[in-house]
Design an enzyme around this catalytic site. Sequence first.
Site, mmCIF file in Angstrom:
data_model
loop_
_atom_site.group_PDB
_atom_site.id
_atom_site.type_symbol
_atom_site.label_atom_id
_atom_site.label_comp_id
_atom_site.label_asym_id
_atom_site.label_seq_id
_atom_site.Cartn_x
_atom_site.Cartn_y
_atom_site.Cartn_z
ATOM 1 N N GLU A 211 0.875 -1.189 -0.127
ATOM 2 C CA GLU A 211 -0.118 0.058 -0.031
ATOM 3 C C GLU A 211 0.799 1.192 0.095
ATOM 4 O O GLU A 211 1.532 1.442 1.114
ATOM 5 C CB GLU A 211 -0.947 0.018 1.103
ATOM 6 C CG GLU A 211 -2.063 -1.125 1.360
ATOM 7 C CD GLU A 211 -3.252 -1.113 0.535
ATOM 8 O OE1 GLU A 211 -3.350 0.352 0.163
ATOM 9 O OE2 GLU A 211 -3.636 -1.930 0.106
ATOM 10 N N CYS A 245 -2.200 9.755 2.445
ATOM 11 C CA CYS A 245 -1.763 8.899 1.185
ATOM 12 C C CYS A 245 -2.552 9.541 0.059
ATOM 13 O O CYS A 245 -2.244 9.440 -1.070
ATOM 14 C CB CYS A 245 -1.629 7.549 1.490
ATOM 15 S SG CYS A 245 -2.929 6.778 1.961
HETATM 16 P P1 NAD Z 1 8.432 4.837 4.877
HETATM 17 O O1 NAD Z 1 8.259 3.844 3.653
HETATM 18 O O2 NAD Z 1 9.236 5.517 5.183
HETATM 19 O O3 NAD Z 1 8.147 3.904 6.253
HETATM 20 C C1 NAD Z 1 7.212 2.920 6.432
HETATM 21 C C2 NAD Z 1 7.672 1.755 7.374
HETATM 22 O O4 NAD Z 1 8.742 1.204 6.876
HETATM 23 C C3 NAD Z 1 8.150 2.019 8.796
HETATM 24 O O5 NAD Z 1 7.507 1.354 9.789
HETATM 25 C C4 NAD Z 1 9.462 2.304 8.673
HETATM 26 O O6 NAD Z 1 10.050 1.808 10.020
HETATM 27 C C5 NAD Z 1 9.802 1.292 7.637
HETATM 28 N N1 NAD Z 1 11.062 1.256 6.828
HETATM 29 C C6 NAD Z 1 11.464 2.793 6.641
HETATM 30 N N2 NAD Z 1 12.751 2.451 5.949
HETATM 31 C C7 NAD Z 1 12.840 1.255 5.850
HETATM 32 C C8 NAD Z 1 13.876 0.046 5.184
HETATM 33 N N3 NAD Z 1 15.117 0.614 4.458
HETATM 34 N N4 NAD Z 1 13.655 -1.175 5.229
HETATM 35 C C9 NAD Z 1 12.535 -1.789 5.735
HETATM 36 N N5 NAD Z 1 11.526 -0.989 6.447
HETATM 37 C C10 NAD Z 1 11.739 0.428 6.402
HETATM 38 O O7 NAD Z 1 6.947 5.443 4.909
HETATM 39 P P2 NAD Z 1 6.351 6.824 5.924
HETATM 40 O O8 NAD Z 1 7.380 8.043 5.674
HETATM 41 O O9 NAD Z 1 6.140 6.209 7.222
HETATM 42 O O10 NAD Z 1 5.007 6.972 5.507
HETATM 43 C C11 NAD Z 1 4.688 8.054 4.234
HETATM 44 C C12 NAD Z 1 4.483 7.220 3.055
HETATM 45 O O11 NAD Z 1 3.270 6.268 3.158
HETATM 46 C C13 NAD Z 1 4.069 7.913 1.932
HETATM 47 O O12 NAD Z 1 4.615 7.660 0.781
HETATM 48 C C14 NAD Z 1 2.271 7.625 1.684
HETATM 49 O O13 NAD Z 1 1.853 8.053 0.650
HETATM 50 C C15 NAD Z 1 2.453 6.183 2.194
HETATM 51 N N6 NAD Z 1 1.059 5.857 2.587
HETATM 52 C C16 NAD Z 1 0.453 4.860 1.941
HETATM 53 C C17 NAD Z 1 -0.757 4.638 2.318
HETATM 54 C C18 NAD Z 1 -1.889 3.340 1.683
HETATM 55 O O14 NAD Z 1 -2.652 3.135 2.390
HETATM 56 N N7 NAD Z 1 -1.552 3.409 0.333
HETATM 57 C C19 NAD Z 1 -1.287 4.891 3.569
HETATM 58 C C20 NAD Z 1 -0.411 6.006 4.294
HETATM 59 C C21 NAD Z 1 0.727 6.276 3.870
#
Ligand code: NAD
Length: 459
Positions: A211, A245
């Site tokens: 997602e 998002c």
């Molecule tokens: P992110 O991808 O930075 O982090 C998400 C999760 O991944 C966190 O728990 C983080 O600890 C983990 N993570 C970060 N780097 C990692 C790595 N290298 N390896 C493994 N895990 C890792 O996202 P964010 O900043 O927390 O959220 C914002 C993003 O999420 C935006 O792009 C937004 O559009 C998206 N989002 C999508 C939805 C949806 O339902 N499609 C909902 C909310 C947010």
Amino acid sequence: MDISKINDIINSQKDFLNKNSNTISSRILLLKKLLLNIKIFEDEIYEALSKDLSKAKFESFLTEILLVEKEIKLFIKNLSKWSKDKKVKASILNFPSKNYLKPEPYGKVLIITPWNYPFQLSLTPLIGAFSSGNTVVIKPSELAPNTSSVLNRLIRETFPENIVSVIQGDAEVSKSLLSKKWDYIFFTGSTRVGKIVASEAAKNLTPVTLELGGKSPCIIDKGVNIEKAAKRIVSGKFINCGQTCIAPDYILVNDEIKSKLIDRLKIEIVKIYGNKPNQSNDYGRIISKNHVDRLIKIINGQNIVFGGHSNKEDKYIEPTLIIDPDINSPIMLEEIFGPILPIISYNDVREIEKVILKNPNPLAFYVFSNNKKFINYLINNFSFGGCVINDTLIHYINSNLPFGGIGNSGMGAYRGKYSFDTFSHYKPILKKQSMLDIPFRFGPYPKSFNTLKKLLSKF
Ligand code: NAD
């Protein structure tokens, strides 16, 4: 987080699954307990969301708690029905036989979540994964530590650790978790990390739902009710300080109504947040100072017609309107994820295409129009996760609509029955009766090839 603790949890979940004791009625009991415990923890959840994101209490109720409660109630009501074997039509060529699908859980599910709706985006996939009979480990975001901590206590109070656990931590913890063998991984977050998750999952051929985010366009045709459109766009864009998002990322507006729309957007922003949004109880804050820096950087040099002020210490960015940014500038090349709304005018559909196709497969697609032909052209010609016509965000509320992206914005979908399907493997089963066999299936093959070919092709 101690890596041996992760191994202990995984092993205890494996043992639990092997015992085969996860009945539908025991799951329903735990769902009821979860519902009750959310009520008990409700004030702590509001407080945590306020500390992490300065979310107003009502906004937290509407976008985090209410949606989760509705999802739990939906599963309590339908789980027995959804879990039953599903009869499917038999092929005449297998006559006589009984054919059905048997839903079974995948096993151990890992759910990794972001910070922007940290409660709801952890619990909604959990409800689907757990109810379908899986065990679950949730890794919430380190950037919303207060909510992660309440979530951890809520889960500990509700579920035995060998059924559902929370493992808190940063990207390193997430990487450790991804290095383990899971039966399903459900990830919500950025496209960048989504690619890392997919490649880690591929090493064990683990199925994934991703997602992700993207740049969701909002197209406004002439002839629409500008007041209504502006009100719906402002509420969808600036809720949670633009960190949604499916927030409209930018506006594409018919040139004839551009200035009227901008005037109205300004009025609606002031109506909701007042002349000083930094003093409004209803206006949120940016999650971290790093993200404030990122947002200030992308506003720099742009043509700001409203807002633009910020205060890094307070993690505050004013609701900001920008007109006609260069479509090759960073603000139009990356997901904004903040309270900044670029407005670009168009004269014909080719200009719309040029902008949207720079960032294909957005998660959401918004069209304000009264013109059926125009609407149909857009929804038939662009790829997107989900679409709302004449409003923003509200498709997320309806759990009869699957929620998910395509291409850059993700793969797979969930919510309600779609969650049950996502977290279940449907085993196809065919039970043949013993009394009859169609003779020509077995050798030696018949001589009358043409007659039988004609006959069999009819079925
Ligand atoms: P992110 O991808 O930075 O982090 C998400 C999760 O991944 C966190 O728990 C983080 O600890 C983990 N993570 C970060 N780097 C990692 C790595 N290298 N390896 C493994 N895990 C890792 O996202 P964010 O900043 O927390 O959220 C914002 C993003 O999420 C935006 O792009 C937004 O559009 C998206 N989002 C999508 C939805 C949806 O339902 N499609 C909902 C909310 C947010």
